[in-house]
Design a protein around this motif. Sequence first.
Motif, PDB file in Angstrom:
ATOM      1  N   VAL A 132       2.302  -2.483  -0.258  1.00 29.72           N
ATOM      2  CA  VAL A 132       3.072  -2.887   0.925  1.00 29.72           C
ATOM      3  C   VAL A 132       4.191  -1.885   1.204  1.00 29.72           C
ATOM      4  N   TRP A 133       4.868  -1.436   0.163  1.00 33.22           N
ATOM      5  CA  TRP A 133       5.966  -0.483   0.334  1.00 33.22           C
ATOM      6  C   TRP A 133       5.447   0.852   0.877  1.00 33.22           C
ATOM      7  N   LEU A 134       4.300   1.323   0.375  1.00 31.73           N
ATOM      8  CA  LEU A 134       3.749   2.594   0.855  1.00 31.73           C
ATOM      9  C   LEU A 134       3.354   2.518   2.326  1.00 31.73           C
ATOM     10  N   VAL A 135       2.901   1.362   2.771  1.00 30.97           N
ATOM     11  CA  VAL A 135       2.534   1.225   4.187  1.00 30.97           C
ATOM     12  C   VAL A 135       3.778   1.077   5.057  1.00 30.97           C
ATOM     13  N   VAL A 136       4.741   0.295   4.600  1.00 34.85           N
ATOM     14  CA  VAL A 136       5.954   0.073   5.394  1.00 34.85           C
ATOM     15  C   VAL A 136       6.714   1.379   5.597  1.00 34.85           C
ATOM     16  N   THR A 137       6.747   2.234   4.577  1.00 29.25           N
ATOM     17  CA  THR A 137       7.476   3.494   4.663  1.00 29.25           C
ATOM     18  C   THR A 137       6.654   4.624   5.291  1.00 29.25           C
ATOM     19  N   THR A 138       5.469   4.355   5.769  1.00 33.97           N
ATOM     20  CA  THR A 138       4.593   5.346   6.405  1.00 33.97           C
ATOM     21  C   THR A 138       4.415   6.566   5.499  1.00 33.97           C
ATOM     22  N   SER A 139       3.909   6.307   4.308  1.00 34.48           N
ATOM     23  CA  SER A 139       3.755   7.356   3.299  1.00 34.48           C
ATOM     24  C   SER A 139       2.365   7.997   3.419  1.00 34.48           C
ATOM     25  N   TRP A 140       1.974   8.680   2.346  1.00 35.34           N
ATOM     26  CA  TRP A 140       0.684   9.356   2.304  1.00 35.34           C
ATOM     27  C   TRP A 140      -0.475   8.375   2.475  1.00 35.34           C
ATOM     28  N   LEU A 141      -0.293   7.110   2.091  1.00 43.42           N
ATOM     29  CA  LEU A 141      -1.368   6.130   2.236  1.00 43.42           C
ATOM     30  C   LEU A 141      -1.686   5.864   3.715  1.00 43.42           C
ATOM     31  N   VAL A 142      -0.664   5.873   4.563  1.00 42.35           N
ATOM     32  CA  VAL A 142      -0.896   5.686   6.001  1.00 42.35           C
ATOM     33  C   VAL A 142      -1.608   6.909   6.577  1.00 42.35           C
ATOM     34  N   ARG A 143      -1.241   8.103   6.119  1.00 47.15           N
ATOM     35  CA  ARG A 143      -1.931   9.303   6.589  1.00 47.15           C
ATOM     36  C   ARG A 143      -3.399   9.293   6.179  1.00 47.15           C
TER      37      ARG A 143
END
Length: 341
Positions: free
Chosen positions: A51-62
Amino acid sequence: MRIERNPTRLDRVFARLDREPERPAHLSVPRASRHRTVLVIAALAFYLAIVWLVVTTSWLVRLDWQVMFFRPYQQWASIHWFVDYYVVLGQRGPTAVMVAAWLGWRSWRQHTLRPLLTLGTSLLLLNITVGAAKYGMGRLGPHYATVIGSNEMGLGGDIFPSGHTANAVVTWGILAYLASTPRAQRWLSAISAVTSLGVGMATVYLGTHWLSDVLLGWVAGLLILLALPWFEPWIARTEVYAFDLRDRWRARGGVKAPAPVTPVAAPARLKPLTAPQNETAAREAAVPPRGPRSPVHLSPGPHTSRSERTPVTPVGSRRPPQSDRLVRGTPAPATRPLTGG
């Protein structure tokens, strides 16, 4: 000579289904052990990390956007028809009906409501936790994305986490959770893991979910399965209350409740046969055994056939005496005098 045929695989399956006609006493209920507690904490930490990786628009969103632009449904268009059917294994309605039918048969056969109550509890937890996360974060799916590279959070969507994936993990994983033997539990765990993995990848292939949606759906379903032992006391109390309510309804209607079934911990050993159990065995026991036959001695000399022998009795021959009949062994006269008349 009687020849017994070897049982087929179908015969063995039906024999296994018929093996537990009453509530089994050897089934162990999973408990909330320290090892399970550690697994729950680790899964919860992984859930929050996604959830944190998606909320912060990290490498997982890319990575989500890269998979979406790859368009797997166009790269491998030949398997589109198969994926359309396979993804049904993650839909809540069809899977719940199939699994509930099987667990309902087990509940009726084993005289226990635990399988159905466990399934109902897991689906209730799934609807509460996954539904709240979906509408709480409001993420849009790939087909409705607005800004390239954004996380699409808080825009009124309902795809994060993936409900198909979480439902596949819980619905098929409950069969492994309720397995009666360790071997069956291992096989069902592997089958449910492969099925839920395929359902998650099918949603990514069809473009209905981001890859991060599927990851969070796997963890959400696993959390529910790991947390079920904490609800086992509530399931047991609900089962007792349901049986008590059934007995009260029967007593009110004048129907006598059946005697409680005592579970058998181990199969009873049969004693060896010491006395005749039926009429045939009694008759065989009453008839004395025959002794050995005395040897038959044949008199020496030539033996004639039965038709040539003269039947005799202890008092002599049965035939009337005849004057003109010669005794056996006497030579016949050469000529017989003729009588004139």
